[in-house]
Design a protein around this motif. Structure first.
Motif, short mmCIF file in Angstrom:
data_model
loop_
_atom_site.label_atom_id
_atom_site.label_comp_id
_atom_site.label_asym_id
_atom_site.label_seq_id
_atom_site.Cartn_x
_atom_site.Cartn_y
_atom_site.Cartn_z
N LEU A 119 0.82 -1.21 0.00
CA LEU A 119 0.00 0.00 0.00
C LEU A 119 0.86 1.26 0.00
N ALA A 120 2.05 1.17 0.56
CA ALA A 120 2.95 2.33 0.61
C ALA A 120 3.82 2.46 -0.63
N ARG A 121 3.86 1.45 -1.46
CA ARG A 121 4.78 1.42 -2.60
C ARG A 121 4.65 2.62 -3.54
N PRO A 122 3.44 3.14 -3.83
CA PRO A 122 3.35 4.31 -4.70
C PRO A 122 3.92 5.59 -4.08
N LEU A 123 4.18 5.57 -2.78
CA LEU A 123 4.63 6.77 -2.08
C LEU A 123 6.14 6.86 -1.95
N LEU A 137 7.61 5.96 7.43
CA LEU A 137 7.01 6.38 6.17
C LEU A 137 6.73 7.89 6.18
N GLU A 138 6.25 8.40 7.30
CA GLU A 138 5.98 9.84 7.38
C GLU A 138 7.26 10.66 7.31
N ILE A 139 8.31 10.19 7.94
CA ILE A 139 9.60 10.88 7.86
C ILE A 139 10.09 10.93 6.41
N ILE A 140 9.96 9.83 5.70
CA ILE A 140 10.40 9.78 4.30
C ILE A 140 9.59 10.77 3.45
N ILE A 141 8.28 10.76 3.63
CA ILE A 141 7.40 11.60 2.81
C ILE A 141 7.58 13.08 3.12
N LYS A 142 7.65 13.43 4.40
CA LYS A 142 7.68 14.84 4.78
C LYS A 142 9.08 15.44 4.78
N SER A 143 10.08 14.67 5.20
CA SER A 143 11.44 15.21 5.29
C SER A 143 12.22 15.09 3.99
N LYS A 144 11.78 14.18 3.12
CA LYS A 144 12.39 14.02 1.79
C LYS A 144 13.91 13.86 1.85
N PRO A 145 14.41 12.82 2.52
CA PRO A 145 15.86 12.60 2.56
C PRO A 145 16.42 12.43 1.15
N ILE A 171 -3.67 -0.88 13.05
CA ILE A 171 -4.00 -1.00 11.63
C ILE A 171 -4.83 0.20 11.18
N ARG A 172 -5.80 0.61 12.01
CA ARG A 172 -6.61 1.79 11.68
C ARG A 172 -5.76 3.05 11.61
N PHE A 173 -4.83 3.18 12.54
CA PHE A 173 -3.93 4.34 12.50
C PHE A 173 -3.15 4.36 11.18
N TYR A 174 -2.65 3.20 10.80
CA TYR A 174 -1.86 3.14 9.58
C TYR A 174 -2.68 3.52 8.35
N LEU A 175 -3.89 3.00 8.26
CA LEU A 175 -4.75 3.32 7.12
C LEU A 175 -5.11 4.81 7.11
N ARG A 206 -3.92 10.31 4.57
CA ARG A 206 -3.33 11.65 4.61
C ARG A 206 -2.18 11.77 3.61
N TYR A 207 -1.35 10.71 3.54
CA TYR A 207 -0.19 10.76 2.63
C TYR A 207 -0.62 10.84 1.17
N TYR A 208 -1.62 10.04 0.82
CA TYR A 208 -2.10 10.06 -0.57
C TYR A 208 -2.78 11.39 -0.88
N SER A 209 -3.49 11.95 0.08
CA SER A 209 -4.09 13.27 -0.13
C SER A 209 -3.03 14.33 -0.34
N ARG A 210 -1.97 14.24 0.44
CA ARG A 210 -0.85 15.19 0.32
C ARG A 210 -0.20 15.06 -1.05
N LYS A 211 -0.01 13.83 -1.49
CA LYS A 211 0.60 13.60 -2.80
C LYS A 211 -0.26 14.18 -3.90
#
Length: 235
Positions: free
Chosen positions: A148-152, A184-192, A217-221, A226-231
């Motif tokens: 599920l995270a692969r597109p991000l 995952l959030e660190i990768i998406i927001k901090s953009k190393p 699991i609910r937290f992760y979903l 949020r990540y997909y909306s941001r993208k």
């Protein structure tokens, strides 16, 4: 107090009374072997099994150990951020306190950030990495979460809880992930700019109970939404 720490390893804890002594000892064994000026920051969420008492005892014996006591069970991601914020080191890392992650990999991962990587990940899913002791359900859950995270991200194991990074990355954006999956959030927001994955063998805990639950699991979903909306809105 000695030399200021160059690396802080954060250990979020909740009911880890059977594992905490050993994991801290193993981390400092690796620090000594690799000549790392390191410290450990334990962040305990009011563990009813007296993990916090053990943490304080360790802290009294070792001035390179710090302890944060938090009221209530507030979750791994926020615990990680409290540990990161307390650290004065240039590099910070996170790992599970249940001895699932191999402390012997800390030195190798630290070497990679010292060589210029922004983020080094202990990966179960690149060549040479593996998981031992999981049943089919855990394997399916982990594989599905990763897919599920692969597109991000191109990172093969964005779900791992074992990584080391430059602390300066965390000042770039607001990290407010809930649940277990803060990487995952660190990768998406901090953009190393440079991410390195190092293969590890993840061994399922021998003592204590897994913290995986429907709530996590609910937290992760929710985080994924949020990540997909941001993208979408960043396009």
């Amino acid at each position: 107090m000695g030399k200021r720490a160059e690396l802080s390893m954060i250990l979020p804890t909740y009911n880890e009374v059977d594992n905490l002594d050993a994991i801290v000892r193993d981390i400092f064994t690796e620090f000594k072997k690799r000549r790392i000026a390191g410290e450990v920051i334990i962040v305990d969420d009011s563990s009813p099994d007296c993990t916090g008492v053990i943490a304080d005892r360790i802290c009294r014996k070792n001035d390179k150990v710090k302890v944060i006591h938090r009221k209530g069970k507030r979750g791994l991601s926020s615990a990680a951020m409290e540990g990161f914020n307390l650290s004065k080191a240039k590099f910070v890392g996170l790992m599970d306190s249940d001895r699932s992650h191999p402390t012997k990999k800390i030195g190798e991962m630290y070497s990679r950030v010292m060589e210029g990587a922004d983020l080094v990940i202990g990966s179960r899913y690149i060549q040479g990495g593996k998981i031992e002791g999981w049943g089919l359900r855990r394997k399916v859950l982990s594989s599905t979460a990763t897919l599920l995270a692969r597109p991000l991200t191109r990172v093969l194991d964005p779900m791992t809880g074992f990584f080391i990074l430059k602390k300066s990355l965390l000042s770039k954006s607001q990290i407010n992930s809930k649940g277990f999956k803060i990487l995952l959030e660190i990768i998406i927001k901090s953009k190393p700019a440079r991410i390195v994955e190092v293969p590890i063998t993840f061994v399922d805990r021998k003592k204590g109970k897994s913290k995986v639950s429907l709530k996590e699991i609910r937290f992760y979903l929710s985080n994924l939404l949020r990540y997909y909306s941001r993208k979408f809105y960043d396009k």
